[in-house]
Every structure is written in C-alpha cells, then in structure tokens.
Motif scaffolding. Structure first.
Motif, PDB file in Angstrom:
ATOM      1  N   LEU A 123       0.758  -1.314   0.030  1.00 64.28           N
ATOM      2  CA  LEU A 123       0.148   0.143   0.052  1.00 64.28           C
ATOM      3  C   LEU A 123       0.909   1.210  -0.132  1.00 64.28           C
ATOM      4  O   LEU A 123       0.655   2.198  -0.791  1.00 64.28           O
ATOM      5  CB  LEU A 123      -0.779   0.127   1.246  1.00 64.28           C
ATOM      6  N   GLU A 124       1.894   1.316   0.875  1.00 68.68           N
ATOM      7  CA  GLU A 124       2.693   2.261   0.874  1.00 68.68           C
ATOM      8  C   GLU A 124       3.523   2.537  -0.333  1.00 68.68           C
ATOM      9  O   GLU A 124       3.585   3.957  -0.866  1.00 68.68           O
ATOM     10  CB  GLU A 124       3.878   2.153   1.816  1.00 68.68           C
ATOM     11  N   SER A 125       3.990   1.769  -1.082  1.00 70.36           N
ATOM     12  CA  SER A 125       4.623   1.733  -2.395  1.00 70.36           C
ATOM     13  C   SER A 125       3.628   2.345  -3.454  1.00 70.36           C
ATOM     14  O   SER A 125       3.787   3.284  -4.248  1.00 70.36           O
ATOM     15  CB  SER A 125       5.060   0.405  -3.191  1.00 70.36           C
ATOM     16  N   GLN A 126       2.139   1.902  -3.319  1.00 69.06           N
ATOM     17  CA  GLN A 126       1.137   2.671  -4.337  1.00 69.06           C
ATOM     18  C   GLN A 126       0.942   3.954  -3.939  1.00 69.06           C
ATOM     19  O   GLN A 126       0.928   4.933  -5.007  1.00 69.06           O
ATOM     20  CB  GLN A 126       0.063   1.697  -4.240  1.00 69.06           C
ATOM     21  N   VAL A 127       0.812   4.102  -2.779  1.00 69.74           N
ATOM     22  CA  VAL A 127       0.756   5.539  -2.402  1.00 69.74           C
ATOM     23  C   VAL A 127       1.978   6.622  -2.647  1.00 69.74           C
ATOM     24  O   VAL A 127       1.467   7.764  -3.329  1.00 69.74           O
ATOM     25  CB  VAL A 127       0.110   5.816  -0.811  1.00 69.74           C
ATOM     26  N   PHE A 128       2.990   6.130  -2.511  1.00 67.17           N
ATOM     27  CA  PHE A 128       3.985   6.733  -2.713  1.00 67.17           C
ATOM     28  C   PHE A 128       4.393   7.108  -4.154  1.00 67.17           C
ATOM     29  O   PHE A 128       4.778   8.113  -4.891  1.00 67.17           O
ATOM     30  CB  PHE A 128       5.347   6.155  -2.252  1.00 67.17           C
ATOM     31  N   ALA A 129       4.079   6.096  -4.990  1.00 57.88           N
ATOM     32  CA  ALA A 129       4.115   5.995  -6.409  1.00 57.88           C
ATOM     33  C   ALA A 129       2.814   7.063  -6.801  1.00 57.88           C
ATOM     34  O   ALA A 129       3.279   8.075  -7.863  1.00 57.88           O
ATOM     35  CB  ALA A 129       3.857   4.767  -7.055  1.00 57.88           C
ATOM     36  N   ASP A 130       1.827   6.955  -6.532  1.00 60.16           N
ATOM     37  CA  ASP A 130       0.816   8.190  -6.872  1.00 60.16           C
ATOM     38  C   ASP A 130       1.273   9.550  -6.527  1.00 60.16           C
ATOM     39  O   ASP A 130       1.239  10.431  -7.303  1.00 60.16           O
ATOM     40  CB  ASP A 130      -0.633   7.739  -6.050  1.00 60.16           C
ATOM     41  N   GLY A 131       1.823   9.885  -5.352  1.00 57.58           N
ATOM     42  CA  GLY A 131       2.525  11.225  -5.266  1.00 57.58           C
ATOM     43  C   GLY A 131       3.448  11.476  -6.072  1.00 57.58           C
ATOM     44  O   GLY A 131       3.209  12.641  -6.754  1.00 57.58           O
ATOM     45  N   GLN A 134       1.461  11.421  -9.847  1.00 59.32           N
ATOM     46  CA  GLN A 134       0.100  12.317  -9.807  1.00 59.32           C
ATOM     47  C   GLN A 134      -0.065  13.265  -8.759  1.00 59.32           C
ATOM     48  O   GLN A 134      -1.183  13.807  -8.596  1.00 59.32           O
ATOM     49  CB  GLN A 134      -0.925  11.183  -9.898  1.00 59.32           C
ATOM     50  N   ASP A 135       0.945  13.711  -8.299  1.00 65.08           N
ATOM     51  CA  ASP A 135       1.351  14.737  -7.445  1.00 65.08           C
ATOM     52  C   ASP A 135       0.594  14.449  -5.917  1.00 65.08           C
ATOM     53  O   ASP A 135       0.749  15.164  -4.914  1.00 65.08           O
ATOM     54  CB  ASP A 135       0.369  16.060  -7.931  1.00 65.08           C
ATOM     55  N   ARG A 136      -0.333  13.361  -5.783  1.00 69.37           N
ATOM     56  CA  ARG A 136      -0.961  13.202  -4.654  1.00 69.37           C
ATOM     57  C   ARG A 136      -1.297  11.606  -4.404  1.00 69.37           C
ATOM     58  O   ARG A 136      -1.315  10.713  -5.333  1.00 69.37           O
ATOM     59  CB  ARG A 136      -2.327  13.840  -4.654  1.00 69.37           C
ATOM     60  N   GLY A 137      -1.344  11.242  -3.278  1.00 74.70           N
ATOM     61  CA  GLY A 137      -1.478   9.771  -3.024  1.00 74.70           C
ATOM     62  C   GLY A 137      -2.184   9.806  -1.885  1.00 74.70           C
ATOM     63  O   GLY A 137      -2.326  10.532  -0.612  1.00 74.70           O
ATOM     64  N   TYR A 138      -3.261   8.961  -1.389  1.00 80.18           N
ATOM     65  CA  TYR A 138      -4.227   8.776  -0.338  1.00 80.18           C
ATOM     66  C   TYR A 138      -4.225   7.534   0.118  1.00 80.18           C
ATOM     67  O   TYR A 138      -4.670   6.338  -0.497  1.00 80.18           O
ATOM     68  CB  TYR A 138      -5.637   9.269  -0.779  1.00 80.18           C
ATOM     69  N   TYR A 139      -4.373   7.376   1.561  1.00 77.92           N
ATOM     70  CA  TYR A 139      -4.708   6.108   2.354  1.00 77.92           C
ATOM     71  C   TYR A 139      -6.275   6.557   2.719  1.00 77.92           C
ATOM     72  O   TYR A 139      -6.622   7.461   2.959  1.00 77.92           O
ATOM     73  CB  TYR A 139      -4.116   6.062   3.493  1.00 77.92           C
ATOM     74  N   ASP A 140      -7.104   5.740   2.894  1.00 78.71           N
ATOM     75  CA  ASP A 140      -8.322   5.498   3.710  1.00 78.71           C
ATOM     76  C   ASP A 140      -8.192   4.500   5.004  1.00 78.71           C
ATOM     77  O   ASP A 140      -8.117   3.139   4.592  1.00 78.71           O
ATOM     78  CB  ASP A 140      -9.472   5.288   2.474  1.00 78.71           C
ATOM     79  N   THR A 157      -6.213   2.110  -0.455  1.00 80.69           N
ATOM     80  CA  THR A 157      -5.594   3.004  -1.213  1.00 80.69           C
ATOM     81  C   THR A 157      -6.923   3.805  -1.976  1.00 80.69           C
ATOM     82  O   THR A 157      -7.459   3.058  -2.341  1.00 80.69           O
ATOM     83  CB  THR A 157      -4.448   2.852  -2.051  1.00 80.69           C
ATOM     84  N   LYS A 158      -6.712   5.140  -2.365  1.00 81.20           N
ATOM     85  CA  LYS A 158      -7.601   5.847  -3.201  1.00 81.20           C
ATOM     86  C   LYS A 158      -7.144   6.246  -4.429  1.00 81.20           C
ATOM     87  O   LYS A 158      -5.847   6.835  -4.464  1.00 81.20           O
ATOM     88  CB  LYS A 158      -8.347   7.033  -2.298  1.00 81.20           C
ATOM     89  N   ASP A 159      -7.947   6.446  -5.382  1.00 77.41           N
ATOM     90  CA  ASP A 159      -7.448   6.873  -6.665  1.00 77.41           C
ATOM     91  C   ASP A 159      -7.372   8.378  -6.590  1.00 77.41           C
ATOM     92  O   ASP A 159      -8.467   9.374  -6.052  1.00 77.41           O
ATOM     93  CB  ASP A 159      -8.504   6.721  -7.804  1.00 77.41           C
TER      94      ASP A 159
END
Length: 700
Positions: A123-131, A134-140, A157-159
């Motif tokens: 999950l952290e890898s996905q959020v870090f890559a989104d950031g 795509q400038d932003r990453g989000y957990y829920d 994780t959120k889109d």
C-alpha cells in the motif's frame, strides 16, 4: 458499532442538503481540481511512455517525420521508488502522561499486526508512486466488519483523481482542513445494492422527469441504433424528443466529510485534568452512574466533530455524524507549498518533451541525408521515369542510365546538421537529472572508470536531493500511525486474541496476544483504551538489505578477531533452513539449554554417582573397624602375625581416602555443572539480546 434510528428527512431538508452538497463539490471542483485532473493524467501518461499528442503524431506521420519517445522519466521515478523500498518504517509507541510502558509495547506489536494484515508495504509503495507521478496519494483508514465481528482496522488506497481536498487548505495535516470529498460514478444497480431499492427508484424517477443537477451529476447513454443523430429515428419511437432516446448510465455519488460544531459531553478528572468524551449511546442515568462511581465531573461544550454526508444527484443517501473524530483520508504529498501539492513528474514534462523533439529532429535529418532528392533534365532518363527515380533513388547499387547529350541526373546536396543540435539533446537529458536530483550513480549508469568511493559519494548527494519527498513520507507515516492508534483505542475495546510476531528469540514466531482481558484479580490486562501515547517513527533498511549488511559486518568482525557467535552469523545468512542450522550449532557448542527431561536425567545420574561413592566409603569404614577389632584381639600374638591386619588397614584407609577425594571431586563437579548451567542461561540471554539488537524491530 452503535446504530441509532435516524429521523427521516423531509423533502425540503433533503433538497437543501443535496443542493448544498453539490454546490460545495462544484466549488472544490472549479477551484483547481479540474486543472489537477488534466495535469495528473498527463503526468501518468508521460510515466507510462505516452508522451506525444495524437494529433501531433498524425501530422508528423503525414510529413514523413519520426516521433521518438526517449522515456527518461520512467527510470528516474523508479530510482526514487527503489529508494523508498529500502527505507522501511519502524513505528513504535511510547507512553505519555498516564501511559504504561507495557501497554505501549503491546500497541507497537498490535500496530505491526495490523500493518502486516493490510499488506502495508504494498500500500505504501502505491501511495508513494501516486504522489511522485500524480502529485497526490491517499490512504483510507476505517473499521471493517467483514472478517471480524468486533471490527478490525482496514487500510486501503484511493485514486487521487477521485479525491477533492479543501480549496482553503493551507497545511499538510488534514485535521486543519474544513472538508474533503470523494466522488465516483455508480450505476443504479450498484446504488441499489449499497443503499437500497428506495433510493435507486427515486433517482430513476428524477431522471425520467429531467429533474437533475446537470451533466456533471448524471451520465446518459444513447438508446438509438446509430452513433449520431441523422434525422431518422431508427428505433421508431412515438416521440421525436432526443432526450427520450437516452437512458441514465451512471450517477455521480459525492461523499463529503466536513467539520461542524456540536455540543459534546466530556468526563473530567479533577486530579489530572484529563478529559474523555462520553459515549453517544449512553443515557442520562448511565452517564451519571459512571461519573459517581469513578468520581468524575461532566462538562458540556461545543466542539468540532466530523459530519458525513453522501448524496447522489438530489437524493441524500446518508447524512449523520461520523463515528470517527477525524477524516478517514490520510494524504501523501511529495512537495507541499501553502496548499499547493506537486510531485516529481510535473516538472520533468518540459525537458522530456524537448528531448523527444530534438531526438526526432536529429533522426529526421539523418534520414533526409540518405535520400535528399535528385535534379533531372526533362526526358533525360533512359528506361525509367522521374517517379521511378523518386521511388528507388535511395536504394543501394542503383544504376542510372540517361540519354546521350543530356545533362546527367544530379543528387541534391542534403541539408547540413545544424551545429550544436546534438548538444541540445544532451542538455535536455541533463536537465531531467538536475531537476529530479537523480544522478548517474543512482541510476547505475556510471562509467567503469569511476571509483566506488566516488559513486558512493554521488549516491549520497542524490539521496540528499530527494530528501524532501522522503521526509514528507515520514510525515504521512506519522499521521497514519496516529490514526491507527486512535482506531485501536476507540474500537478495540472488547476482549480479543490477535496473532503477533515475537522476535525476542533467535527465530521469529507467531504467538497469540490477549488484549482487554479481565484478570483473576479483577483488573483488565493489556487495556488499550486507557493512557496517552506518542508515535515514534524511525527508518531502517528493508529486511533483505539489513540481513546482507549484518552478515557482511559479522564476517568482518570475525576476521578481525571479535568472537561473534556462529549461530548469529548463520541467522543473518540466506540459507534455506538457517533457523534449524543455528539451533544445531548451539546444541553442538553446548549453548542450547537441555530440555526438562534431559536436565532431570542428568541430575539423577549425578546423584546416583554420589550415592554410589558414599556407599563404597561406608563399606570401607566398616572393613577398617572390623580389622581394627581383629588387630586388638590378636595383640598377644607374635608381632609378625599382627603385621598383616595393620597392612590391610593401611591399604583400606588409603583406598577410603581416595574415594573421599573422588566424592569431593564429584560434589565439586556437580556444583560446577550447576554454575555452568546458570552461565549457559545467562549466555543464552545475552545471545538473545545480541540477536534482537542486530534485528530490525518487529520486522519480518
């Protein structure tokens, strides 16, 4: 969780809530979110390698020009993603105020269990890559009841394109924001499944009568056979209204979490001044009884609480106070500047486009050099036309035959490559490295002539350049840990058993941990609901890298003469059954304590030997007494006759003295054995401490 029967909204109240919700959404959408979506999609396309506009590619193709894509953004971003993977989070809790150290340790282990259960590394890898991209990453973070009847923390994780942050937000911490939105398109079947048939039917009726919020609220699909309206109705309906030739495909669902002032009741401890919220489902009698029982005062005041509203067009799907004290969304922003987050790819788009265009232009010039064209006198060619020469003029081994007396065909001199064009492409590639802070050493593209020390220094400088997004990752880890801590203390209130990882011994093992359990003395053991705790975030290398470093350092220390235990070296190796091998080494070296049965057998054998020697000594003492009596009775005899018993007495006394010495040695040996066992226990404890010191805390 506690559910109370909600008051049904009137039509006026529902219309007011839905209208206000959509207006707030429009404000957040029109104040930067639409621009962000366009930029985020472009950044994602550049990372994937789709870096040309389709219209530009079509134009270049018509002109016979190439459109090269030299994707340097991909390895640049991947280098930072790899750096993140090597820096694993080490989260611990420490007591503050009335917190307890033992409970803090339990909270740390429970946090590790929750993160392992949610596959936190992925999950952290996905959020870090989104950031980064795509400038932003989000957990829920929410409490989920699908797999556990008492609920457990669920992290997803959120889109980033679905999340709209407060346009007035100025700080990184979402607790300082006023609101946050999540929006998505849902079909009527999905709405009916999640919110009930009555809500879905009301949406259908509203769409049929055209009473909607607009095109950004409802999506339609055509029901005609053709793709475009040509004036002929192929479905031959009775109505000619184009609005009736379409049906609703999806409706926009807007989920908004926002702060509102609410009158709240708190318990107050007069001695410590601590305050705790009174549970909402407690009645007046229960509240007062609890306060009297524990000597607490009650205080009522206005406080900021989270309101949770979900709407679909003009239908309110949900509107109530949130069960959580803060937003469920935890953000990650690589760079945050006064409410304007941005990532890494955004600033690499311009130099990447420059590199693609310059490289394509260089290739075009090289191509035109090979086939620059011909100058031909009219009617001078023999056996071919000018069109044939145009088609085959660039072929190898071409033979041209022209008429006698005419001018021979001449090749048009190609344009010379502009001076410095190649240097422009080099500058574009260098700009990407400069802006991103990723050097050749971090990409692994240094020349062989560069020394290892120089490469290490370059890698350290590169790590300094990307420190800002990594520091913000630590900040997000801290907010996430605080959120999970709140979830544990708020919702893990009943007795339950969780499986945790115990790494205190030579090997990691799964052991059950009972929390909030009532002990026999009437005290709750591992009560997680009480006390205040701080979050401590440290970074450490990933498990594989950590073991490799520890193994290499242990071997180096062994070679330098430091007595590193053999089992500890094996424990940090990559052998398939290293735990079993390490245990066998400890057994062979006598460092593994015997089992209970083995210890009992050894003690029995030692006692038996001592008793055997004691019996032999007693037998010898009896023989000595017998011989002494015999010697006294024969005193009157000749001296030569009495000499034999005296000699025998001396011999037996000598043997008895030897046996007594053996007995003393046996007793000393038994005492030494006990001391050795005690020393083995202390050595084993020291080995455990050394093993724990060389292990990542709680890591796998």
């Amino acid at each position: 969780m506690y559910h109370k029967k909600k008051k049904k909204l009137s039509k006026e109240e529902e219309h007011l809530i839905a209208t206000n919700q959509f207006e707030r959404y429009e404000r957040a959408r029109d104040n930067g979110h639409l621009d962000y979506i366009e930029t985020a999609k472009k950044c994602d396309a550049f990372y994937r390698g789709s870096q040309w506009d389709p219209a530009d590619v079509a134009t270049l193709d018509d002109e016979g020009r190439p459109a090269l894509t030299i994707n340097t953004i991909l390895p640049t971003v991947n280098a930072v993603l790899g750096e993140q993977r090597t820096r694993k989070a080490d989260v611990k809790f420490k007591p503050r105020g009335n917190g307890v150290a033992e409970t803090a340790d339990v909270l740390t282990k429970l946090y590790l269990q929750i993160t392992d259960n949610n596959k936190m590394e992925w999950l952290e890898s996905q959020v870090f890559a989104d950031g980064l991209i795509q400038d932003r990453g989000y957990y829920d973070v929410r409490i989920d009841f699908k797999d556990h009847i008492q609920g457990e923390v669920r992290i997803t994780t959120k889109d980033p394109l679905d999340i709209l942050i407060d346009p007035d937000a100025k700080e990184y911490d979402p607790k300082t924001w006023n609101e946050i939105f999540e929006t998505k398109w849902m079909s009527l079947d999905e709405l009916e499944e999640q919110y009930g048939q009555e809500k879905a039917d009301r949406l259908r009726v509203g769409v049929e009568y055209g009473d909607t919020m607009g095109t950004d609220s409802v999506e339609y699909e055509e029901t005609r056979y053709g793709d475009t309206y040509t004036g002929v109705e192929y479905n031959q309906g009775s109505s000619t209204n184009p609005e009736e030739n379409r049906q609703m495909r999806a409706v926009r669902v807007i989920e908004r979490q926002y702060y509102q002032l609410k009158e709240c009741m708190y318990y107050v401890d007069e001695v410590t001044g601590d305050m705790r919220a009174v549970p909402q489902n407690w009645g007046k009698r229960k509240r007062e009884k609890f306060a009297d029982e524990f000597g607490l005062d009650m205080l009522t005041r206005l406080d900021r609480k989270v309101r949770w509203t979900v709407t679909a067009d003009k239908v309110v799907l949900h509107d109530d106070w949130s069960p959580y004290e803060c937003f469920t969304i935890v953000p990650y922003f690589p760079y945050w500047r006064r409410g304007r987050p941005f990532g890494m790819v955004r600033n690499l788009i311009s130099p990447q486009e420059q590199l693609n265009k310059i490289s394509s232009q260089e290739l075009h010039i090289v191509n035109t050099t090979a086939n620059s064209g011909w100058i031909v006198e009219t009617g001078s060619l023999q056996g071919m036309t000018a069109d044939d020469l145009e088609e085959h003029g660039a072929e190898t081994g071409l033979v041209l035959e022209f008429n006698r007396g005419s001018s021979p065909p001449a090749k048009i001199p190609p344009n010379q490559i502009p001076t410095g064009l190649d240097r422009i492409s080099q500058k574009a590639a260098a700009n990407i490295k400069t802006i991103s802070g990723i050097s050749d050493s971090m990409l692994g593209t240094d020349s062989p002539e560069v020394s290892g020390i120089a490469i290490q220094q370059k890698q350290n400088r590169g790590a300094t350049m990307i420190q800002v997004p990594l520091d913000n990752l630590v900040k997000t880890r801290h907010y996430l840990a605080e959120h999970i801590l709140y979830m544990i203390q708020r919702f893990y209130t009943e007795e339950r058993i969780v499986q945790i990882t115990d790494d205190s011994g030579p090997e990691e093992r799964q052991v059950p941990l009972r929390i909030n359990a009532m002990g026999p003395e009437g005290r709750i053991v591992n009560d997680l609901t009480l006390g205040e705790y701080d979050v401590v975030i440290d970074s450490m290398p990933a498990r594989d890298n950590f073991d490799e470093v520890q193994f290499a350092e242990a071997i180096s220390l062994r070679q330098a003469g430091v007595p590193i235990p053999d089992d500890l070296i094996v424990q940090h190796s990559h052998l398939a059954k290293k735990g079993e091998i390490a245990q066998r080494i400890r057994i062979m070296q006598g460092m593994e304590p015997p089992s209970e049965e083995q210890a009992q057998i050894q003690a029995f054998q030692a006692e038996a030997e001592i008793k055997k020697i004691q019996l032999e000594i007693a037998k010898m003492e009896a023989e000595v007494q017998n011989l002494q009596s015999l010697s006294q009775l024969n005193m009157a005899k000749a001296q030569e006759t009495a000499a034999d018993p005296q000699i025998k007495v001396a011999e037996i006394q000598s043997k008895m003295q030897m046996k007594q010495q053996e007995l003393a040695l046996r007793q000393q040996l038994s005492a030494v054995t006990n001391e050795m066992r005690k020393g083995q226990t202390e050595t084993q404890a020291a080995a455990k401490i050394a093993t724990a010191a060389m292990k990542p805390s709680g890591g796998k």
